[in-house]
Structure formats: C-alpha cells, structure tokens
Design a protein around this motif. Structure first.
Motif, PDB file in Angstrom:
ATOM      1  N   GLY A   1       0.839  -1.189   0.000  1.00 63.20           N
ATOM      2  CA  GLY A   1       0.000   0.000   0.000  1.00 63.20           C
ATOM      3  C   GLY A   1       0.871   1.235   0.000  1.00 63.20           C
ATOM      4  N   CYS A   2       0.295   2.359  -0.400  1.00 62.49           N
ATOM      5  CA  CYS A   2       1.041   3.614  -0.377  1.00 62.49           C
ATOM      6  C   CYS A   2       0.184   4.689   0.267  1.00 62.49           C
ATOM      7  CB  CYS A   2       1.454   4.027  -1.787  1.00 62.49           C
ATOM      8  SG  CYS A   2       0.095   4.409  -2.893  1.00 62.49           S
ATOM      9  N   SER A   3       0.846   5.725   0.777  1.00 56.47           N
ATOM     10  CA  SER A   3       0.144   6.825   1.446  1.00 56.47           C
ATOM     11  C   SER A   3      -0.704   6.250   2.581  1.00 56.47           C
ATOM     12  CB  SER A   3      -0.691   7.609   0.430  1.00 56.47           C
ATOM     13  OG  SER A   3      -1.271   8.753   1.015  1.00 56.47           O
ATOM     14  N   ALA A   4      -1.988   6.598   2.634  1.00 55.45           N
ATOM     15  CA  ALA A   4      -2.845   6.049   3.681  1.00 55.45           C
ATOM     16  C   ALA A   4      -2.924   4.530   3.587  1.00 55.45           C
ATOM     17  CB  ALA A   4      -4.238   6.652   3.582  1.00 55.45           C
ATOM     18  N   GLY A   5      -2.739   3.990   2.369  1.00 57.35           N
ATOM     19  CA  GLY A   5      -2.699   2.545   2.208  1.00 57.35           C
ATOM     20  C   GLY A   5      -1.440   1.931   2.798  1.00 57.35           C
ATOM     21  N   GLY A   6      -0.333   2.698   2.772  1.00 53.09           N
ATOM     22  CA  GLY A   6       0.884   2.251   3.428  1.00 53.09           C
ATOM     23  C   GLY A   6       0.684   2.171   4.931  1.00 53.09           C
ATOM     24  N   LEU A   7       0.020   3.187   5.484  1.00 56.18           N
ATOM     25  CA  LEU A   7      -0.302   3.153   6.913  1.00 56.18           C
ATOM     26  C   LEU A   7      -1.225   1.974   7.214  1.00 56.18           C
ATOM     27  CD1 LEU A   7      -0.192   4.365   9.739  1.00 56.18           C
ATOM     28  CD2 LEU A   7      -2.061   5.903   9.070  1.00 56.18           C
ATOM     29  N   SER A   8      -2.205   1.739   6.336  1.00 54.50           N
ATOM     30  CA  SER A   8      -3.106   0.592   6.509  1.00 54.50           C
ATOM     31  C   SER A   8      -2.321  -0.705   6.560  1.00 54.50           C
ATOM     32  CB  SER A   8      -4.112   0.531   5.353  1.00 54.50           C
ATOM     33  OG  SER A   8      -4.920   1.676   5.301  1.00 54.50           O
ATOM     34  N   THR A   9      -1.291  -0.807   5.718  1.00 52.78           N
ATOM     35  CA  THR A   9      -0.474  -2.021   5.696  1.00 52.78           C
ATOM     36  C   THR A   9       0.241  -2.217   7.027  1.00 52.78           C
ATOM     37  OG1 THR A   9      -0.155  -1.763   3.309  1.00 52.78           O
ATOM     38  CG2 THR A   9       1.363  -3.231   4.457  1.00 52.78           C
ATOM     39  N   PHE A  10       0.828  -1.143   7.562  1.00 49.85           N
ATOM     40  CA  PHE A  10       1.465  -1.222   8.874  1.00 49.85           C
ATOM     41  C   PHE A  10       0.460  -1.648   9.952  1.00 49.85           C
ATOM     42  CE2 PHE A  10       4.949   1.702   7.398  1.00 49.85           C
ATOM     43  CZ  PHE A  10       6.009   0.909   7.797  1.00 49.85           C
ATOM     44  N   VAL A  11      -0.708  -1.007   9.944  1.00 50.63           N
ATOM     45  CA  VAL A  11      -1.693  -1.205  11.012  1.00 50.63           C
ATOM     46  C   VAL A  11      -2.333  -2.590  10.959  1.00 50.63           C
ATOM     47  CG1 VAL A  11      -3.912  -0.393  11.917  1.00 50.63           C
ATOM     48  CG2 VAL A  11      -2.168   1.268  11.229  1.00 50.63           C
ATOM     49  N   HIS A  12      -2.626  -3.079   9.746  1.00 50.94           N
ATOM     50  CA  HIS A  12      -3.462  -4.273   9.614  1.00 50.94           C
ATOM     51  C   HIS A  12      -2.741  -5.531   9.139  1.00 50.94           C
ATOM     52  CE1 HIS A  12      -6.869  -1.656  10.320  1.00 50.94           C
ATOM     53  NE2 HIS A  12      -6.585  -0.943   9.253  1.00 50.94           N
ATOM     54  N   ALA A  13      -1.454  -5.454   8.844  1.00 54.28           N
ATOM     55  CA  ALA A  13      -0.756  -6.616   8.268  1.00 54.28           C
ATOM     56  C   ALA A  13      -0.871  -7.858   9.149  1.00 54.28           C
ATOM     57  CB  ALA A  13       0.711  -6.277   8.011  1.00 54.28           C
ATOM     58  N   ASP A  14      -0.591  -7.726  10.430  1.00 53.22           N
ATOM     59  CA  ASP A  14      -0.661  -8.885  11.328  1.00 53.22           C
ATOM     60  C   ASP A  14      -2.091  -9.412  11.428  1.00 53.22           C
ATOM     61  OD1 ASP A  14       2.042  -8.770  11.793  1.00 53.22           O
ATOM     62  OD2 ASP A  14       1.862  -7.710  13.701  1.00 53.22           O
ATOM     63  N   TYR A  15      -3.035  -8.503  11.543  1.00 55.10           N
ATOM     64  CA  TYR A  15      -4.444  -8.904  11.664  1.00 55.10           C
ATOM     65  C   TYR A  15      -4.896  -9.688  10.438  1.00 55.10           C
ATOM     66  CZ  TYR A  15      -9.527  -8.542  11.900  1.00 55.10           C
ATOM     67  OH  TYR A  15     -10.875  -8.830  11.901  1.00 55.10           O
ATOM     68  N   ILE A  16      -4.568  -9.203   9.249  1.00 61.53           N
ATOM     69  CA  ILE A  16      -4.962  -9.881   8.014  1.00 61.53           C
ATOM     70  C   ILE A  16      -4.353 -11.275   7.955  1.00 61.53           C
ATOM     71  CG2 ILE A  16      -4.653  -9.860   5.499  1.00 61.53           C
ATOM     72  CD1 ILE A  16      -4.909  -6.772   5.673  1.00 61.53           C
ATOM     73  N   GLY A  17      -3.077 -11.382   8.302  1.00 64.19           N
ATOM     74  CA  GLY A  17      -2.420 -12.672   8.281  1.00 64.19           C
ATOM     75  C   GLY A  17      -3.037 -13.660   9.251  1.00 64.19           C
ATOM     76  N   GLU A  18      -3.387 -13.190  10.438  1.00 63.78           N
ATOM     77  CA  GLU A  18      -3.923 -14.076  11.477  1.00 63.78           C
ATOM     78  C   GLU A  18      -5.384 -14.439  11.241  1.00 63.78           C
ATOM     79  OE1 GLU A  18      -3.229 -11.796  14.975  1.00 63.78           O
ATOM     80  OE2 GLU A  18      -1.044 -12.029  14.878  1.00 63.78           O
ATOM     81  N   GLN A  19      -6.168 -13.502  10.727  1.00 63.68           N
ATOM     82  CA  GLN A  19      -7.615 -13.703  10.623  1.00 63.68           C
ATOM     83  C   GLN A  19      -8.089 -14.186   9.250  1.00 63.68           C
ATOM     84  OE1 GLN A  19      -9.751 -13.445  13.247  1.00 63.68           O
ATOM     85  NE2 GLN A  19      -7.908 -13.098  14.480  1.00 63.68           N
ATOM     86  N   HIS A  20      -7.335 -13.906   8.208  1.00 67.75           N
ATOM     87  CA  HIS A  20      -7.883 -14.137   6.871  1.00 67.75           C
ATOM     88  C   HIS A  20      -7.039 -15.028   5.956  1.00 67.75           C
ATOM     89  CE1 HIS A  20     -11.258 -11.501   7.438  1.00 67.75           C
ATOM     90  NE2 HIS A  20     -10.471 -10.526   7.851  1.00 67.75           N
ATOM     91  N   LEU A  21      -5.862 -15.432   6.374  1.00 71.72           N
ATOM     92  CA  LEU A  21      -5.021 -16.243   5.506  1.00 71.72           C
ATOM     93  C   LEU A  21      -4.792 -17.627   6.098  1.00 71.72           C
ATOM     94  CD1 LEU A  21      -2.291 -13.656   4.406  1.00 71.72           C
ATOM     95  CD2 LEU A  21      -4.447 -14.227   3.261  1.00 71.72           C
ATOM     96  N   ASN A  22      -4.608 -18.584   5.223  1.00 70.65           N
ATOM     97  CA  ASN A  22      -4.292 -19.941   5.632  1.00 70.65           C
ATOM     98  C   ASN A  22      -2.944 -19.946   6.356  1.00 70.65           C
ATOM     99  OD1 ASN A  22      -3.490 -22.749   5.577  1.00 70.65           O
ATOM    100  ND2 ASN A  22      -4.986 -23.067   3.948  1.00 70.65           N
ATOM    101  N   PRO A  23      -2.836 -20.632   7.495  1.00 66.09           N
ATOM    102  CA  PRO A  23      -1.560 -20.646   8.232  1.00 66.09           C
ATOM    103  C   PRO A  23      -0.372 -21.132   7.408  1.00 66.09           C
ATOM    104  CG  PRO A  23      -3.320 -21.528   9.595  1.00 66.09           C
ATOM    105  CD  PRO A  23      -3.899 -21.347   8.223  1.00 66.09           C
ATOM    106  N   ARG A  24      -0.628 -21.947   6.383  1.00 69.43           N
ATOM    107  CA  ARG A  24       0.484 -22.464   5.574  1.00 69.43           C
ATOM    108  C   ARG A  24       0.942 -21.468   4.507  1.00 69.43           C
ATOM    109  NH1 ARG A  24      -0.654 -23.432   0.549  1.00 69.43           N
ATOM    110  NH2 ARG A  24      -2.768 -23.875  -0.178  1.00 69.43           N
ATOM    111  N   THR A  25       0.172 -20.398   4.274  1.00 67.02           N
ATOM    112  CA  THR A  25       0.504 -19.420   3.245  1.00 67.02           C
ATOM    113  C   THR A  25       1.751 -18.637   3.619  1.00 67.02           C
ATOM    114  OG1 THR A  25      -1.821 -19.180   2.592  1.00 67.02           O
ATOM    115  CG2 THR A  25      -0.331 -17.387   1.984  1.00 67.02           C
ATOM    116  N   LYS A  26       2.647 -18.488   2.662  1.00 64.43           N
ATOM    117  CA  LYS A  26       3.799 -17.597   2.848  1.00 64.43           C
ATOM    118  C   LYS A  26       3.318 -16.163   2.633  1.00 64.43           C
ATOM    119  CE  LYS A  26       7.194 -21.006   1.263  1.00 64.43           C
ATOM    120  NZ  LYS A  26       8.226 -21.317   0.244  1.00 64.43           N
ATOM    121  N   TYR A  27       3.512 -15.337   3.638  1.00 63.35           N
ATOM    122  CA  TYR A  27       2.887 -14.001   3.663  1.00 63.35           C
ATOM    123  C   TYR A  27       3.898 -12.949   4.028  1.00 63.35           C
ATOM    124  CZ  TYR A  27      -0.190 -10.306   5.587  1.00 63.35           C
ATOM    125  OH  TYR A  27      -0.825  -9.116   5.876  1.00 63.35           O
TER     126      TYR A  27
END
Length: 206
Positions: free
Chosen positions: A176-202
C-alpha cells in the motif's frame, strides 16, 4: 517538415494509447454481496467493493499481490462529509474496470516479478485507513456518515476467500502507499492471522 511532425504527434500518441488500452488486462470491480448485512459501508453508505484480476498463468494461480489504496484521511465530520461525495468516500463513484500500475501492473516489462499473479486493489472509502468501527452513523448537516473501515476490510477479505479462493494461496504479498501504506502497517498482522491460511507464505511491504 517541423510543422508536419507536430501535426502528426497527436495522431501518434492516440495510436499508442489505443494499442496500450487494447493490450491491457483490466481489473474488474466486485461489490461484496453481503456488505449491508455485515455493515461494511463506505462513508456515504455505499457497499464495500474491490478490484480483482485473476492470475494469467497456471503456475501462479495461487500467488497473490494485494494493495491497499491510499488517499489521505478526513480529519473531522465536515471534512468527511465532503469526502463522502467523492470516489474516496463512495463505491458508487468507482469505475467498473481499472488498469493498475506499480506492483499490480499486468506488464511483464514494468512488473517482471508479479505481473501474472492474482491482483487485488482494495479501494479506500472510509477516510481512516480501514480503522473505523462505529455502530451508528454520524449525522452531519442531515446526512448520515458511516465510519466502518474495519468492517470493509473484513468483508473484502471474506469475499476474496469465498469467491476468489484466497484461502488456497501459496504466497501473498500485501502492499500500500500513502494512507494505504499506513493501513499495511496497522493491519498486516491482523490480516495474516484472521484471513489467511496458516500455511501461506505471507509478506507485507508498505
């Protein structure tokens, strides 16, 4: 000779643009079917949506690059009211198709590593980097505003799993860039934990 070259220039540019446009692979707009049920609403109450372009190669069908759209923040209710009447506050104002650039570009020349991956552009319409989660709307000058960015994020990723097979991903890159870059910082861990398969390389990179 000089005059002729300037006369021909607009025609040459038109032809080049036409060739690029015909050759381009578009990303299509997908409205989340259960957006209203989930409360995933843009500032103006329009439904959560995103853009998706499927992988162009069988070898990369389980690889994904996801970009969180930027566009700054709105800082008070009046500013958010003005924003709600633009494409940064309403999914009703988004085009049905877009041509992405950068890490989402379908061009092998400009994007050699990810051009043939599944591409998702999570457009931004809540004014606060997908972080709002207020139950009731705020009424400003007789108009309802919905601060529901976090619900939009959840709804989009749930839809990507249900309709686009995201949960089977082998590799996911979040950016993400600009506000999307901030979104990436804020939500990256949450997205990985809540929405991705544990086996996925992320990986995430703003």
């Amino acid at each position: 000779r000089m005059e002729n070259s300037f006369t021909m220039r607009p025609l040459v540019l038109f032809v080049l643009c036409l060739i690029i446009r015909v050759a381009a692979q578009y990303s299509e707009k997908y409205v989340v079917p259960r957006a209203n049920e989930l409360g995933a609403l843009c500032l103006d109450g329009s439904p959560a949506a995103y853009y998706f372009r499927p992988a162009s190669s069988a070898a990369t069908k389980n690889n994904w690059v996801i970009a969180l759209y930027g566009g700054g923040w709105c800082w008070d209710d009046l500013n958010c009211l003005a924003r709600s009447k633009t494409n940064l506050g309403s999914s009703y104002l988004w085009d049905q198709q877009i041509i992405d650039g950068g890490v989402l570009s379908p061009s092998e020349t400009y994007n050699p590593h990810f051009h043939d991956w599944n591409a998702v552009h999570v457009f931004y319409c809540d004014g606060a980097s997908f972080s709002g989660n207020r139950d009731e709307p705020v009424v400003v000058n007789g108009t309802k505003l919905w601060y529901r960015g976090h619900r939009i994020l959840d709804a989009v990723f749930e839809d990507l799993k249900e309709r686009q097979n995201l949960y089977e991903a082998d590799n996911v890159l979040l950016s993400g860039c600009s506000a999307g870059g901030l979104s990436t910082f804020v939500h990256a861990d949450y997205i990985g934990e809540q929405h991705l398969n544990p086996r996925t390389k992320y990986k995430a990179f703003p």
